[in-house]
Enzyme design. Structure first.
Site, PDB file in Angstrom:
ATOM      1  N   ASP A  24       0.849  -1.192   0.000  1.00 33.05           N
ATOM      2  CA  ASP A  24       0.000   0.000   0.000  1.00 33.05           C
ATOM      3  C   ASP A  24       0.884   1.241   0.000  1.00 33.05           C
ATOM      4  OD1 ASP A  24      -1.837   1.998   0.462  1.00 33.05           O
ATOM      5  OD2 ASP A  24      -2.090   1.498   2.596  1.00 33.05           O
ATOM      6  N   ASN A  26      -0.162   4.460  -0.291  1.00 33.82           N
ATOM      7  CA  ASN A  26      -0.732   5.744   0.148  1.00 33.82           C
ATOM      8  C   ASN A  26      -1.443   5.690   1.501  1.00 33.82           C
ATOM      9  OD1 ASN A  26      -2.946   4.298  -0.508  1.00 33.82           O
ATOM     10  ND2 ASN A  26      -3.726   5.668  -2.099  1.00 33.82           N
ATOM     11  N   ASP A  28      -3.926   3.961   2.660  1.00 30.88           N
ATOM     12  CA  ASP A  28      -5.377   3.738   2.824  1.00 30.88           C
ATOM     13  C   ASP A  28      -5.690   2.299   3.230  1.00 30.88           C
ATOM     14  OD1 ASP A  28      -4.982   2.327   0.501  1.00 30.88           O
ATOM     15  OD2 ASP A  28      -6.430   3.437  -0.710  1.00 30.88           O
ATOM     16  N   ASP A  32      -1.924  -1.181  -3.914  1.00 34.85           N
ATOM     17  CA  ASP A  32      -2.241  -0.404  -5.112  1.00 34.85           C
ATOM     18  C   ASP A  32      -1.120  -0.526  -6.143  1.00 34.85           C
ATOM     19  OD1 ASP A  32      -0.241   1.293  -4.027  1.00 34.85           O
ATOM     20  OD2 ASP A  32      -1.762   2.329  -2.831  1.00 34.85           O
ATOM     21  N   ASP A 207     -10.150 -15.388 -16.188  1.00 37.53           N
ATOM     22  CA  ASP A 207     -10.919 -15.846 -15.028  1.00 37.53           C
ATOM     23  C   ASP A 207     -12.066 -16.770 -15.452  1.00 37.53           C
ATOM     24  OD1 ASP A 207     -11.518 -15.196 -12.056  1.00 37.53           O
ATOM     25  OD2 ASP A 207     -13.460 -14.833 -12.991  1.00 37.53           O
ATOM     26  N   GLU A 272      -7.896 -19.890 -16.198  1.00 36.97           N
ATOM     27  CA  GLU A 272      -8.445 -20.573 -15.022  1.00 36.97           C
ATOM     28  C   GLU A 272      -9.606 -21.454 -15.455  1.00 36.97           C
ATOM     29  OE1 GLU A 272     -10.267 -19.543 -10.627  1.00 36.97           O
ATOM     30  OE2 GLU A 272     -11.147 -18.709 -12.428  1.00 36.97           O
TER      31      GLU A 272
END
Ligand code: NOJ
Length: 539
Positions: A24, A26, A28, A32, A207, A272
C-alpha cells in the site's frame, strides 16, 4: 538466462500479485499499483531480486469490490483506490526495464451489477443491453428457471422485481453473468483485450473460463454422486455442473479470445478452469488440442487438492506429462488467492520441498505472493471476515481471507505493508515470515527460492528438458529433466524421516539442496541419504 531459443512463456516463473494485499503506497490500507511499482526491484532486475520472469496482477478495474475486484464496472479503466491508467503505463515500462513480463486479470464471464450495462439491462425487458445478460422467466410456481447453484452459495438465479425475471449469476448475486450467446458481448470482450494489449501488457490470466459456455437449454444439473459429504461441506459441490458450465462451446469461445492475443506477438494467456470431466486430463487434452499452444495454456490445479504424498504426486505428474503434446505448456499451480497457502496445507518444512518441486517441474512455475516467504494463512475471525463467500456460507472453511492477508515486508507495524489500517489483519507469523528478516537469513525459504530460480535460469534441462518419472522410493518423488547437454535428477523426500537412495544415483553429484546452508550430501558407495523433507538436485 542461459541461451535457448524457446519463447519465454514456455518456462516462465509467474508470480501472482494479489493486488489488495501486496503493498500500500498511500496509507489507505489497501494495496495499489504504485505499491507494486515501488516493489519491482524485489521481484526482478537486481542482483538480489527474487528473479521471477512475469507477474500476474489481480483485478485493478473500477469496481465496488464486493468480490475483490472480480466484479468490474468498467473494463477500460482503473479503480481510483488502486491507481490510474497512467500507473499501469508506468508499471508496464518498469517491468519492461527489468525484463519482467506483465499479465493482468481478465474477467469475461461476469460484471458487477453496478456496471452501466447491467444497470441498463435490468431497467426494462426491452432495454438496449437486456440481452447482454441472461434473463429468464420464473417457473409457474415463481421459483428459479432451473436448479443451478452459485459458486458462492444459494441459487445461481436472482429475481429482479422490476421486470419480474430472474438473472443468472454463477458467482455472487452482485456478479451477473454476461450472455456469451450474444455476439455483441463476445465482440466487446475482445475489444477489452485489445485495449490492454495496445497498452503493452504481455498477457492475461483469464478468469473462470469454463463458465463462458453453458447449456443453451438450461437443463438442471444432476446430483453429484461422487461427493463425500463428510469431507466436503461446500453446498456448490452437491451438484455436478455438467450444464451450468464447461459446455460444448467452451473451447470455441476461448479460441475466439486467444486469437485476439495471437494478433500481438510474444503474448500469452493462462486460463483458469474448473471443468467437470471425471478425468481432468480429458479437459486438458481438449484445451491443448483446440487452443493454439503459442498463445495459451490452462492452469493445472491438481496440486492444490493433492495430498502430501510422493506416490500421489509421481502418478499425477507422470499421467499429466504423458498426456501432453510437444509444444503444450504445462502450468502446475500449487496455490493462489482462492486456496489455502502451501505452508498451511503441507507444513513449513514441506513448503521448502514444494518450492523445489514447483521450480523444477516442466512449464510455467507459479508462485503466489507470500509463498516464497513460507507464509501461512492468517486467522480471520467471523466478525473480521471480508470475503462475501465466507459471509454467505459461514463457518465451514470456505472463506478466502486467510490466504489473502497482507504481504509481510518487515517485522514492524502492519508488517510494513501499510502506514494505515490494513484492510485485513496481517498473519500472526509475520515476525518470522517477512521479506526483510528472510533476506538476511541465508538459510531462509526466500533465499531458497532465489537460489532455485537462479539455478533454473542457467539450466537448459529445467527450462527446456524432457520429464521422466523415476520410481526410487515410495516416500521420494523423483524425476529426471534432460536436455541435449544436461541431465538432472530431482529427489524430493516427502517424509519426516531420512531416506537412503541406492545405485540409481551412482555417478551423480548433489548440486543443490533445499537445506541451502548445509554441506551437500555425498554419494557414498553408490548411496545417498536425504534428510527429512529434503529436496536435492543431482547432476
Ligand atoms: C476466480 C477468482 O480467482 C476468484 O477470486 C473470483 O472470486 C472468481 N473467479 C469469480 O470471478
Amino acid at each position: 538466462m542461459v541461451g535457448i531459443t524457446e519463447p519465454w512463456f514456455r518456462h516462465a516463473v509467474l508470480y501472482e500479485i494479489y493486488l489488495n494485499s501486496f503493498y500500500d503506497s498511500n496509507g489507505d490500507g489497501v494495496g495499489d499499483l504504485p505499491g507494486i511499482i515501488e516493489k519491482l526491484d524485489y521481484l526482478a532486475g537486481g542482483e538480489d531480486s527474487l528473479g521471477v520472469d512475469a507477474i500476474w496482477i489481480t483485478p485493478f478495474y473500477p469496481s465496488p469490490m464486493v468480490d475483490s475486484g472480480y466484479d468490474i464496472t468498467d473494463y477500460y479503466s482503473v479503480d481510483s483506490s488502486r491507481g490510474t491508467l497512467d500507473d499501469i503505463k508506468v508499471l508496464v515500462a518498469g517491468c519492461r526495464k527489468r525484463g519482467l513480463k506483465i499479465f493482468i486479470d481478465y474477467i469475461p464471464n461476469h460484471t458487477s451489477d453496478q456496471h452501466p450495462w447491467f444497470q441498463d439491462s435490468r431497467s426494462s425487458r426491452t432495454a438496449r443491453y437486456r440481452d447482454w445478460y441472461v434473463w429468464r422467466y420464473p417457473k409457474a410456481d415463481g421459483s428459479p428457471p432451473n436448479n443451478w447453484l452459485s459458486v458462492f452459495g444459494g441459487s445461481a438465479w436472482q429475481l429482479d422485481k422490476k421486470t419480474n425475471q430472474y438473472y443468472l449469476h454463477s458467482f455472487l448475486t452482485s456478479q451477473p453473468d454476461l450472455n456469451w450467446e450474444n455476439a455483441e458481448v463476445r465482440n466487446e470482450m475482445k475489444k477489452a483485450l485489445r485495449f490492454w494489449l495496445d497498452i503493452g501488457v504481455d498477457g492475461f490470466r483469464f478468469d473462470s473460463t469454463d463458465y463462458l459456455a453453458k447449456d443453451p437449454l438450461l437443463r438442471d444439473d444432476p446430483p453429484n454422486k461422487r461427493l463425500d459429504k463428510h469431507k466436503d461441506r461446500n453446498p456448490y459441490h452437491t451438484l455436478s455442473h455438467v450444464h451450468s458450465r464447461d459446455g460444448e462451446k467452451v473451447y470455441e469461445r476461448l479460441n475466439d479470445l486467444t486469437s485476439v492475443v495471437a494478433e500481438y506477438s510474444g503474448r500469452f494467456t493462462v486460463a483458469e478452469n474448473s471443468p467437470n470431466k471425471p478425468d481432468i486430463n480429458q479437459y486438458f487434452k481438449g484445451f491443448y488440442d483446440k487452443i493454439d499452444h503459442a498463445v495459451a495454456a490452462p492452469f493445472n490445479f491438481g496440486p492444490i487438492n493433492a495430498p502430501w504424498d510422493a506416490t500421489y504426486f509421481s502418478d499425477f505428474v507422470g499421467h499429466f506429462q504423458s498426456s501432453l503434446r510437444g509444444t503444450s505448456v504445462p502450468v502446475y499451480c500449487f496455490s493462489n488467492h482462492d486456496h489455502e497457502r502451501i505452508a498451511t496445507r503441507y507444513g513449513h518444512e514441506q513448503a521448502r520441498t514444494a518450492a523445489m518441486m514447483i521450480l523444477t517441474l516442466p512449464g510455467i512455475a507459479v508462485i503466489y505472493n507470500g509463498d516464497e516467504l513460507g507464509l501461512a494463512d492468517g486467522r480471520i475471525g467471523p466478525r473480521t471476515a471480508k470475503d462475501q463467500f465466507e459471509r454467505n456460507e459461514p463457518g465451514i472453511g470456505l472463506g478466502r481471507d486467510p490466504e489473502r492477508t497482507p504481504m509481510p515486508w518487515t517485522d514492524g507495524e502492519n508488517a510494513g505493508f501499510t502506514t494505515g489500517k490494513p484492510w485485513l489483519p496481517v498473519a500472526s507469523g509475520y515476525k518470522t515470515y517477512n521479506v526483510e528478516a528472510q533476506d538476511k537469513d541465508p538459510s531462509s525459504i526466500l533465499n531458497l527460492h532465489k537460489r532455485l530460480i537462479r539455478f533454473r535460469k542457467g539450466s537448459t534441462a529445467l527450462l527446456t528438458g524432457s520429464y521422466h518419472g523415476l520410481d526410487l522410493h515410495p516416500d521420494v518423488f523423483s524425476y529426471t529433466r534432460r536436455s541435449d547437454n544436461e541431465k538432472l535428477t530431482i529427489l524430493l523426500n516427502f517424509s519426516a524421516r531420512p531416506v537412503t537412495i541406492g545405485r540409481e544415483v551412482s555417478g551423480q553429484r548433489a548440486i543443490l539442496s533445499t537445506d541451502i546452508n548445509s554441506p551437500l550430501p555425498e554419494v557414498v558407495n553408490d548411496h545417498l541419504t536425504l534428510k527429512p523433507h529434503e529436496g536435492l538436485i543431482l547432476r
